[in-house]
Design a protein around this motif. Sequence first.
Motif, PDB file in Angstrom:
ATOM      1  N   LEU A  57       0.835  -1.202   0.000  1.00  0.00           N
ATOM      2  CA  LEU A  57       0.000   0.000   0.000  1.00  0.00           C
ATOM      3  C   LEU A  57       0.870   1.252   0.000  1.00  0.00           C
ATOM      4  N   ALA A  58       1.891   1.271   0.854  1.00  0.00           N
ATOM      5  CA  ALA A  58       2.771   2.445   0.938  1.00  0.00           C
ATOM      6  C   ALA A  58       3.451   2.723  -0.396  1.00  0.00           C
ATOM      7  N   ALA A  59       3.807   1.677  -1.126  1.00  0.00           N
ATOM      8  CA  ALA A  59       4.464   1.860  -2.422  1.00  0.00           C
ATOM      9  C   ALA A  59       3.551   2.580  -3.411  1.00  0.00           C
ATOM     10  N   THR A  60       2.249   2.307  -3.361  1.00  0.00           N
ATOM     11  CA  THR A  60       1.330   2.995  -4.270  1.00  0.00           C
ATOM     12  C   THR A  60       1.201   4.466  -3.899  1.00  0.00           C
ATOM     13  N   HIS A  61       1.257   4.776  -2.608  1.00  0.00           N
ATOM     14  CA  HIS A  61       1.153   6.177  -2.177  1.00  0.00           C
ATOM     15  C   HIS A  61       2.345   6.999  -2.663  1.00  0.00           C
ATOM     16  N   ASP A  62       3.515   6.380  -2.715  1.00  0.00           N
ATOM     17  CA  ASP A  62       4.735   7.093  -3.081  1.00  0.00           C
ATOM     18  C   ASP A  62       5.058   6.997  -4.572  1.00  0.00           C
ATOM     19  N   ALA A  63       4.210   6.334  -5.327  1.00  0.00           N
ATOM     20  CA  ALA A  63       4.544   6.020  -6.716  1.00  0.00           C
ATOM     21  C   ALA A  63       4.465   7.238  -7.629  1.00  0.00           C
ATOM     22  N   PRO A  64       5.485   7.431  -8.484  1.00  0.00           N
ATOM     23  CA  PRO A  64       5.333   8.428  -9.547  1.00  0.00           C
ATOM     24  C   PRO A  64       4.242   7.967 -10.512  1.00  0.00           C
ATOM     25  N   LEU A  65       3.649   8.915 -11.203  1.00  0.00           N
ATOM     26  CA  LEU A  65       2.504   8.600 -12.061  1.00  0.00           C
ATOM     27  C   LEU A  65       2.822   7.485 -13.060  1.00  0.00           C
ATOM     28  N   ALA A  66       4.014   7.522 -13.646  1.00  0.00           N
ATOM     29  CA  ALA A  66       4.362   6.542 -14.672  1.00  0.00           C
ATOM     30  C   ALA A  66       4.455   5.126 -14.117  1.00  0.00           C
ATOM     31  N   ASP A  67       4.654   5.000 -12.809  1.00  0.00           N
ATOM     32  CA  ASP A  67       4.834   3.685 -12.202  1.00  0.00           C
ATOM     33  C   ASP A  67       3.608   3.234 -11.416  1.00  0.00           C
ATOM     34  N   TYR A  68       2.569   4.063 -11.426  1.00  0.00           N
ATOM     35  CA  TYR A  68       1.436   3.801 -10.527  1.00  0.00           C
ATOM     36  C   TYR A  68       0.736   2.481 -10.836  1.00  0.00           C
ATOM     37  N   ARG A  69       0.422   2.233 -12.093  1.00  0.00           N
ATOM     38  CA  ARG A  69      -0.364   1.034 -12.406  1.00  0.00           C
ATOM     39  C   ARG A  69       0.394  -0.237 -12.060  1.00  0.00           C
ATOM     40  N   ARG A  70       1.693  -0.235 -12.242  1.00  0.00           N
ATOM     41  CA  ARG A  70       2.493  -1.419 -11.892  1.00  0.00           C
ATOM     42  C   ARG A  70       2.406  -1.693 -10.392  1.00  0.00           C
ATOM     43  N   LEU A  71       2.534  -0.656  -9.576  1.00  0.00           N
ATOM     44  CA  LEU A  71       2.506  -0.835  -8.129  1.00  0.00           C
ATOM     45  C   LEU A  71       1.087  -1.094  -7.619  1.00  0.00           C
ATOM     46  N   ASP A  72       0.102  -0.527  -8.295  1.00  0.00           N
ATOM     47  CA  ASP A  72      -1.288  -0.841  -7.989  1.00  0.00           C
ATOM     48  C   ASP A  72      -1.552  -2.328  -8.238  1.00  0.00           C
ATOM     49  N   THR A  73      -1.047  -2.842  -9.341  1.00  0.00           N
ATOM     50  CA  THR A  73      -1.176  -4.265  -9.656  1.00  0.00           C
ATOM     51  C   THR A  73      -0.534  -5.114  -8.571  1.00  0.00           C
ATOM     52  N   LEU A  74       0.645  -4.710  -8.126  1.00  0.00           N
ATOM     53  CA  LEU A  74       1.350  -5.472  -7.099  1.00  0.00           C
ATOM     54  C   LEU A  74       0.562  -5.505  -5.793  1.00  0.00           C
ATOM     55  N   LEU A  75      -0.081  -4.398  -5.419  1.00  0.00           N
ATOM     56  CA  LEU A  75      -0.913  -4.371  -4.221  1.00  0.00           C
ATOM     57  C   LEU A  75      -2.050  -5.378  -4.334  1.00  0.00           C
ATOM     58  N   HIS A  76      -2.740  -5.377  -5.452  1.00  0.00           N
ATOM     59  CA  HIS A  76      -3.870  -6.288  -5.632  1.00  0.00           C
ATOM     60  C   HIS A  76      -3.413  -7.742  -5.687  1.00  0.00           C
ATOM     61  N   LEU A  77      -2.270  -7.989  -6.341  1.00  0.00           N
ATOM     62  CA  LEU A  77      -1.744  -9.349  -6.389  1.00  0.00           C
ATOM     63  C   LEU A  77      -1.330  -9.836  -5.003  1.00  0.00           C
ATOM     64  N   THR A  78      -0.773  -8.934  -4.210  1.00  0.00           N
ATOM     65  CA  THR A  78      -0.391  -9.297  -2.844  1.00  0.00           C
ATOM     66  C   THR A  78      -1.620  -9.723  -2.047  1.00  0.00           C
ATOM     67  N   LEU A  79      -2.698  -8.973  -2.179  1.00  0.00           N
ATOM     68  CA  LEU A  79      -3.935  -9.320  -1.480  1.00  0.00           C
ATOM     69  C   LEU A  79      -4.448 -10.686  -1.940  1.00  0.00           C
ATOM     70  N   ALA A  80      -4.395 -10.932  -3.245  1.00  0.00           N
ATOM     71  CA  ALA A  80      -4.847 -12.223  -3.766  1.00  0.00           C
ATOM     72  C   ALA A  80      -4.004 -13.358  -3.199  1.00  0.00           C
ATOM     73  N   GLU A  81      -2.699 -13.169  -3.167  1.00  0.00           N
ATOM     74  CA  GLU A  81      -1.821 -14.214  -2.647  1.00  0.00           C
ATOM     75  C   GLU A  81      -2.082 -14.473  -1.164  1.00  0.00           C
ATOM     76  N   LEU A  82      -2.315 -13.405  -0.386  1.00  0.00           N
ATOM     77  CA  LEU A  82      -2.532 -13.549   1.049  1.00  0.00           C
ATOM     78  C   LEU A  82      -3.878 -14.186   1.380  1.00  0.00           C
ATOM     79  N   SER A  83      -4.745 -14.343   0.372  1.00  0.00           N
ATOM     80  CA  SER A  83      -6.023 -15.022   0.603  1.00  0.00           C
ATOM     81  C   SER A  83      -5.821 -16.485   0.967  1.00  0.00           C
ATOM     82  N   GLY A  84      -4.651 -17.032   0.618  1.00  0.00           N
ATOM     83  CA  GLY A  84      -4.351 -18.416   0.950  1.00  0.00           C
ATOM     84  C   GLY A  84      -4.749 -19.418  -0.108  1.00  0.00           C
TER      85      GLY A  84
END
Length: 245
Positions: free
Chosen positions: A147-174
Motif C-alpha cells: 500500500l505504501a508503495a502505491t502512495h509514493d509512486a510516480p505517475l508513470a509507475d502507478y499502475r504497476r505498483l497498484d497491480t502489485l498491491l492487488h496481487l499481494t492481497l490475492a496471494e494472502l487469501s491463501g
Amino acid sequence: MVNESDTSDRLAPVLRPVRAGNGFEEALEQILQVVRLGLVAAGERLPAERELADRLRISRVTLREVLKVLQDQGLVESRRGRYGGTFVRPRSDTHAGGSEEELRRRVADVDIEDILRFREVLEVGAAGLCAAHGLSEEQADRLRAALAATHDAPLADYRRLDTLLHLTLAELSGSATLTAQYAAVRATVNELLDCIPLLVRNLEHSQHQHTALVEAVLEGDADAAREVMREHCGGTAALLRGFLT
C-alpha cells in the motif's frame, strides 16, 4: 540497483511449478504474465536463469527457449558481462491511450463485461478471505508495504505498483488457484487500462479506497473489506466501460 530478493518476492503470486507435458507453454505463459503485469519494470532484470528454472521446475534448456521467444517478440533483451542477464524492454505503446488501431485491436479480442465481472468476484472474494482468516504480522507488513508503495509512486509507475498491491492481497487469501486466476485476469485488465488515460482524480479516489481496504483487512472486518473492494472494482469498471464500449 534493484534488490534481487525484492524482485523474487514480487513474482511469488505468479511463478509456480509447471505441469509435466506443457512445461514450455506454461512457463512462457507465466513469464509473459510477469512482463504484462509489470512485476518486473522496464529496464529491470528478471531473476537469474537458475532461480527461474528452479521456481518453474523446468530445465534451463527449456527456460532459454522461453526467453528466446520473449526476446524475438521484443519484450526482453539479453545483456552480457558482470551486470548482465535478461532485462525487460520498455513497451512501445506506453504513451497514454495508445494508438486508435491498438485500442480497437485490444477491445475486439476481449469480452469486457465478462472480464470485469470475473475480476470483481476474485477481488471481493480475496479481500473477504484475508479479513476473515486474518494475517500474520509478516503478512500484514507485506500488505502495508504494498500500500505504501502505491502512495509514493510516480505517475508513470502507478499502475504497476497498484497491480502489485492487488496481487499481494490475492496471494494472502491463501488460495493458490485464486491467485493464479487473478494474475491471469489482471493481465487482461491491464491491457485494457493501457488504452485509457491516467486520471489524477480517479487515482486519488483509488488511493482512499486502497487505504480503507487495507484497514478493513487488518481489522478483520470481512464485510467492510468486501464492500470497499466491490466499490473499487466498480470504479475501474465504470472507467473502462466509458472509454472502451
